[in-house]
Design an enzyme around this catalytic site. Structure first.
Site, mmCIF file in Angstrom:
data_model
loop_
_atom_site.group_PDB
_atom_site.id
_atom_site.type_symbol
_atom_site.label_atom_id
_atom_site.label_comp_id
_atom_site.label_asym_id
_atom_site.label_seq_id
_atom_site.Cartn_x
_atom_site.Cartn_y
_atom_site.Cartn_z
ATOM 1 N N HIS A 36 1.079 -1.153 -0.133
ATOM 2 C CA HIS A 36 -0.055 0.031 0.230
ATOM 3 C C HIS A 36 0.975 1.333 -0.021
ATOM 4 C CE1 HIS A 36 -3.337 -2.611 1.036
ATOM 5 N NE2 HIS A 36 -4.100 -1.707 0.686
ATOM 6 N N LYS A 40 -0.592 4.765 4.634
ATOM 7 C CA LYS A 40 -1.646 3.636 5.025
ATOM 8 C C LYS A 40 -1.099 3.284 6.490
ATOM 9 C CE LYS A 40 -4.563 -0.175 4.764
ATOM 10 N NZ LYS A 40 -5.982 0.133 4.758
#
Length: 238
Positions: A135, A139
């Site tokens: 990600h 995140k």
């Protein structure tokens, strides 16, 4: 629909664009800078809330909506230790609650295929199963909610594994979820079955957040008139 957006970051802004384009009204936008304004919204002025916030605030936001009779769609991750409490609140208030770790239709098809493949692969003990999720740098939670849901789909068939573990491939009794954070990555999830002879992979890569936002607005519309706790399997009939 009259939609209240709780969380107005990147995802909230995309949800707003999609909702307005579909003819819905955004009645409010709550962020950390005006969180106290949440108290002015009730079932009298709001048809549904779409909640994408931080693990530390998600449960309080969901609880408030349920207490006010506002159906709530949540995609926040990192708070699921209180999910049973949210379910009890939903039942207590005869409310409507829709939760998904990922609202992308493609991701939920990935979940479906992942569980099916795991049910077959567990028979072949020479293959070691692992998950990798990638990600963007912002995140917060590790592993991702999508990574955990992927793990749960595998663990339903792998009874010899006692659960999942984050970034610890040496703990062989559990399913490892490796988390990586890189610039400008929307979300990638890969399940790998490795043996000395070969490797089998199932993966999903998101190219934009639009798929997540589309799914959240779709869930908000689907939730209208319903009571209870739901997820993407219910909406997509998987």
């Amino acid at each position: 629909m009259r939609i209240l957006l709780i969380g107005y970051g990147k995802m909230g802004k995309i949800i707003e664009q999609i909702a307005v384009a579909k003819g819905h009204e955004v009645v409010g936008k709550i962020s950390h800078t005006n969180s106290e304004e949440l108290q002015q919204y009730t079932s009298g002025n709001t048809d549904v809330a779409i909640e994408f916030t931080h693990p530390t605030s998600a449960f309080a936001n969901i609880s408030y909506c349920l207490s006010q009779g506002i159906p709530v769609v949540s995609g926040s991750t990192g708070w699921l230790e209180k999910f049973d409490e949210a379910t009890q609140l939903c039942e207590q208030h005869k409310g409507a609650f829709f939760y998904a770790s990922n609202f992308s239709v493609g991701v939920n098809l990935f979940f479906h295929f992942n569980a099916y493949i795991a049910s077959k692969m567990q028979e072949y003990k020479e293959y070691e199963v692992a998950i990798r999720e990638i990600h963007h740098l912002q995140k917060v939670d590790k592993p991702s909610g999508t990574g955990i849901t992927t793990a749960e789909g595998i663990l339903a068939s792998y009874k010899d594994l006692s659960g999942w573990v984050s970034d610890n491939p040496e703990e062989k009794a559990k399913l490892n979820i490796a988390s990586e954070r890189e610039p400008d990555v929307v979300g990638t999830h890969i399940v790998t079955y490795s043996s000395d002879i070969d490797t089998i992979e199932l993966g999903h890569t998101a190219h934009s957040r639009a798929g997540f936002a589309e799914g959240a607005v779709m869930a908000a519309a689907w939730l209208q008139g319903r009571q209870g706790v739901y997820g993407m399997k219910d909406m997509l009939n998987l």
